[in-house]
Design a protein around this motif. Structure first.
Motif, short mmCIF file in Angstrom:
data_model
loop_
_atom_site.label_atom_id
_atom_site.label_comp_id
_atom_site.label_asym_id
_atom_site.label_seq_id
_atom_site.Cartn_x
_atom_site.Cartn_y
_atom_site.Cartn_z
N UNK A 226 -1.88 -14.31 -5.94
CA UNK A 226 -3.06 -13.51 -6.02
C UNK A 226 -4.27 -14.37 -5.18
N UNK A 227 -3.95 -15.52 -5.05
CA UNK A 227 -4.94 -16.38 -4.39
C UNK A 227 -5.60 -16.12 -2.98
N UNK A 228 -4.68 -15.43 -2.21
CA UNK A 228 -5.09 -14.93 -0.92
C UNK A 228 -5.60 -13.59 -0.86
N UNK A 229 -5.47 -12.90 -1.87
CA UNK A 229 -5.45 -11.37 -1.98
C UNK A 229 -7.33 -11.29 -1.48
N UNK A 230 -7.48 -9.91 -1.29
CA UNK A 230 -9.00 -9.43 -1.08
C UNK A 230 -9.55 -9.38 -2.29
N UNK A 231 -10.87 -9.27 -2.51
CA UNK A 231 -11.49 -8.61 -3.62
C UNK A 231 -11.23 -7.05 -3.86
N UNK A 232 -11.47 -6.71 -4.81
CA UNK A 232 -11.46 -5.50 -5.34
C UNK A 232 -12.22 -4.45 -4.19
N UNK A 233 -11.69 -3.46 -3.76
CA UNK A 233 -12.55 -2.57 -2.87
C UNK A 233 -12.76 -3.27 -1.68
N UNK A 234 -12.25 -4.36 -1.11
CA UNK A 234 -12.63 -4.83 0.17
C UNK A 234 -11.35 -4.46 1.31
N UNK A 235 -10.20 -3.84 0.75
CA UNK A 235 -9.23 -3.53 1.67
C UNK A 235 -8.37 -4.59 1.96
N UNK A 236 -7.50 -4.28 2.82
CA UNK A 236 -6.37 -5.54 3.30
C UNK A 236 -7.05 -6.26 4.24
N UNK A 237 -6.61 -7.64 4.13
CA UNK A 237 -7.21 -8.64 4.95
C UNK A 237 -6.30 -9.44 5.70
N UNK A 238 -5.10 -8.78 6.33
CA UNK A 238 -4.07 -9.62 7.00
C UNK A 238 -4.88 -9.50 8.58
N UNK B 20 -3.24 -2.62 -6.14
CA UNK B 20 -4.60 -2.47 -6.03
C UNK B 20 -5.07 -3.91 -5.56
N UNK B 21 -4.59 -4.76 -6.70
CA UNK B 21 -5.00 -6.14 -6.73
C UNK B 21 -4.74 -6.84 -5.51
N UNK B 22 -3.55 -6.55 -4.79
CA UNK B 22 -3.05 -7.52 -3.83
C UNK B 22 -3.51 -6.84 -2.57
N UNK B 23 -4.21 -5.59 -2.55
CA UNK B 23 -4.31 -4.99 -1.14
C UNK B 23 -5.84 -4.56 -1.23
N UNK B 24 -6.48 -4.64 -2.09
CA UNK B 24 -8.08 -4.23 -2.08
C UNK B 24 -8.25 -2.87 -1.76
N UNK B 25 -7.24 -1.78 -1.99
CA UNK B 25 -7.40 -0.48 -1.89
C UNK B 25 -7.39 0.26 -3.30
N UNK B 26 -8.04 1.16 -3.61
CA UNK B 26 -8.99 1.73 -2.82
C UNK B 26 -10.19 0.88 -2.13
N UNK B 27 -10.73 1.47 -0.92
CA UNK B 27 -11.72 0.69 -0.44
C UNK B 27 -13.03 1.27 -0.27
N UNK B 28 -14.16 0.27 -0.42
CA UNK B 28 -15.56 0.80 -0.68
C UNK B 28 -15.77 1.62 0.53
N UNK B 29 -16.47 2.75 0.66
CA UNK B 29 -16.98 3.58 1.69
C UNK B 29 -15.95 4.30 2.47
N UNK B 30 -14.64 4.32 1.77
CA UNK B 30 -13.61 4.80 2.68
C UNK B 30 -13.85 6.20 2.92
N UNK B 31 -13.28 6.76 3.99
CA UNK B 31 -13.40 8.14 4.32
C UNK B 31 -12.18 8.86 3.65
N UNK C 242 -4.17 2.77 8.60
CA UNK C 242 -2.74 3.06 8.40
C UNK C 242 -2.53 2.33 6.98
N UNK C 243 -2.80 0.93 6.97
CA UNK C 243 -2.43 0.35 5.60
C UNK C 243 -2.96 0.64 4.63
N UNK C 244 -4.16 1.31 4.71
CA UNK C 244 -5.00 2.13 3.53
C UNK C 244 -4.16 3.28 3.08
#
Length: 625
Positions: free
Chosen positions: A613-625, A541-552, A518-520
């Motif tokens: 930005x220090x706690x944000x996910x890497x690009x493509x990893x998706x939200x990490x909350x 994109x930077x703070x969310x990690x979206x788009x996500x690798x291997x996303x459907x 849902x977050x994605x």
């Protein structure tokens, strides 16, 4: 007699000159004496200098960000090391005028000061908006002490940290909300406010709309705090939702910016590139109308298709062919051995005219993408009617949404009369909107904010407001095909009845209760909404990690064909300062405090992160909350 005549004439002339000098003295102003400026006109000057997406940003920063964000694709290579950014300091354009407005108001008597409080408060969101834009890519900057030397301040203002900046921005917005939402009084008596009218070309001096703008702008800060201070971010969201000032939740309150009927935004032609194939396919598959506002139709209309058929029949272009991904959508019949265009197969015009490029580096050298890139220069070129012409099968970013005086040439067969849209149109920019506000609320609700509506309600309203607002702006900018079609087999691109309802029924636009996905989905919508605000798109994109690798849904794609790591910068570069600069030591200390080094190496800019930005996910990893 002659001498007397001359003397008499001179005397009369002198008398006349004396009279003129007296009249001139009454109306002329001594250039050494500075008059008192009209605060209303100073506000208009500040509003005129408020341009969050100017030419330099589009020419440099946004071209990079659009590629990093996988919105656009280059036909040759990816830009991972920005050799030049537009530079921070954009906030200074509006901050220095806001300070002068405050200075002029402070010189008035008590009643005068009280009567200008609304105008003073209206300067705040302009400064905060531009301040957020600067710190988004550069972190710490002079702000609280900047541009104040002429008012007794210092010539060496301190660098405020990003945390200090956000606290300052929030405090200023809260103060302005309080002023704009309540009567201004002096000794218990309500003071009528000086009004702006047309001097405010966005909200016409409407204090309630400016209060909503201030309150809603706090959400832009809140979402940036989520990875560094989630509790504070959620608290801000709840304050905003419960504020009597209200929020921008209707497109009638959107911050749509236009300086006038002869303001075209830019006299230059930046080239961000062609749309990303995966992104455009996602929008077309879901029949998202925004694809038509953000990207141009390709050049293969029915007239061009027929020209290719005719060239084939006449054997004038043996190497040319209609790209397979376009030919698959063409319905034709054969008459006397000659192909005749009949119409478009599903999904029909205009959807069949939107195609993007693959984003893989050096895709133009890959045989499988030959139909897209035409590496020999012969596939998309035909000779006909004693003329030759080359056509583009993919969709360029729709830059008439950026620049009002661009000319557009409608695609036609070689040798046909040239038809162009050369009418200059005033530029309208959508800088802050109900779509953005609702999408932030959907995100914050999913992460835990106590808000009055469900995440699905906010998401639905965000999509509605986004689509209708961009449709409105596309119409105001009169982009090609919005008002009329060039060819009988073409469709116009304005929002049509039933399209929005159909869009909202698509699974990718509906929440299911799977919190991560849902977050994605919410972040995908932010990404789509921000396509013509590339820095906002990149920040999301930077703070969310979206788009996500291997996303459907809408996957993050590897830039390298072998899937190896490709470093995307997370901030803009800094360069060595001059030791003779008064700010040199403060500048270097600020970089040291943030852990930043000089230079623009891609790996360096990927690992050295801004504070929030220090706690944000890497690009493509998706939200990490």
């Amino acid at each position: 007699m002659k001498i007397k005549y001359i003397l008499g004439t001179a005397l009369l002339g002198a008398m006349g000159l004396s009279s003129c000098m007296k009249e001139f003295a009454e109306v002329n102003t001594d250039p050494s004496v500075i008059g008192t400026p009209d605060v209303r006109y100073l506000f208009t000057k500040e509003l005129t200098d408020f341009i969050p997406s100017d030419y330099w940003q589009w020419f440099y920063d946004f071209t990079y960000m659009s590629q990093w964000g996988q919105v656009t694709a280059s036909n040759a290579y990816l830009l991972n090391s920005p050799a030049k950014c537009s530079g921070n300091g954009n906030v200074g354009r509006v901050l220095k005028i806001a300070l002068e407005i405050e200075n002029q108001i402070n010189q008035k008597d008590e009643l005068g000061k009280a009567s200008y409080q609304h105008i003073k408060a209206m300067t705040t969101p302009l400064v905060v908006f531009m301040g957020i834009e600067d710190t988004d890519m550069y972190g710490s900057m002079p702000f609280s002490e900047a541009y104040r030397a002429r008012y007794g301040g210092t010539l060496t203002p301190k660098y405020d940290t990003q945390e200090e900046l956000f606290n300052d921005f929030l405090a200023q917005l809260d103060n302005s909300i309080q002023i704009l939402s309540n009567p201004v009084t002096l000794n218990g008596t309500i003071v009528n406010q000086v009004t702006l009218g047309n001097q405010d070309f966005v909200y016409k001096g409407d204090a309630k709309k400016w209060a909503k703008f201030c309150n809603s702008l706090k959400l832009k800060i809140a979402v940036r705090l989520l990875n560094i201070n989630k509790e504070k971010a959620l608290k801000i969201a709840e304050e905003v939702a419960n504020s009597p000032a209200g929020m921008i939740t209707s497109i009638d309150d959107d911050f749509v910016y236009n300086q006038g009927s002869e303001w075209f935004h830019s006299q230059e032609d930046p080239s961000p590139g062609y749309g990303n194939r995966t992104l455009i396919n996602f929008m077309v598959d879901n029949k998202d109308p925004r694809v038509r506002f953000f990207f141009e139709k390709n050049q293969f209309n029915s007239k061009v298709i027929q020209a290719f058929f005719d060239a084939e029949a006449q054997n004038t272009s043996p190497d040319a062919k209609i790209p397979s991904f376009i030919a698959d959508k063409v319905d034709y019949e054969v008459v006397n051995g000659r192909k005749i265009f009949k119409g478009w197969k599903a999904p029909g015009e205009p959807w069949v005219r939107y195609h993007g490029l693959p984003i893989t580096i050096d895709a133009s050298k890959d045989k499988q993408w030959e139909d897209y890139f035409d590496p020999t220069g012969k596939l998309h070129k035909i000779y006909l009617n004693d003329n030759d012409k080359t056509y583009t099968p993919v969709s360029y970013m729709q830059m008439e949404m950026y620049e009002g005086n661009r000319d557009y040439t409608y695609p036609d067969a070689p040798g046909a009369s040239v038809v162009q849209d050369k009418e200059d149109m005033p530029f309208y920019g959508l800088y802050f909107s109900a779509g953005e506000v609702n999408l932030y609320l959907a995100e914050l609700k999913l992460i835990g904010a106590n808000l009055p509506k469900s995440a699905q309600e906010y998401l639905t309203e965000g999509i509605k407001c986004s689509v209708t607002a961009w449709d409105k702006v596309a119409g105001l900018n009169h982009i090609p095909y919005y008002d009329s079609a060039f060819d009988p087999n073409e469709a116009t691109i304005e929002l049509k009845a039933g399209e929005l309802e159909h869009l909202l029924e698509q699974p990718a636009y509906q929440l299911t209760g799977d919190r991560k996905q849902d977050l994605e989905k919410v972040y995908i919508q932010q990404r789509l909404h921000f396509i013509f605000m590339p820095q906002e798109m990149f920040v999301s994109m930077r703070r969310s990690g979206v788009p996500v690798k291997n996303s459907t849904l809408l996957p993050y794609e590897d830039f390298n064909k072998d899937g190896s790591y490709y470093p995307i910068p997370r901030r803009c570069p800094f360069f060595a300062g001059s030791p003779t600069d008064q700010m040199y030591h403060l500048y270097n200390q600020s970089l040291k405090d943030q852990g930043f080094t000089i230079g623009y190496d891609g790996n360096q800019l990927n690992t050295e992160r801004l504070w929030y930005d220090k706690g944000a996910p890497n690009f493509g990893e998706g939200p990490n909350f």
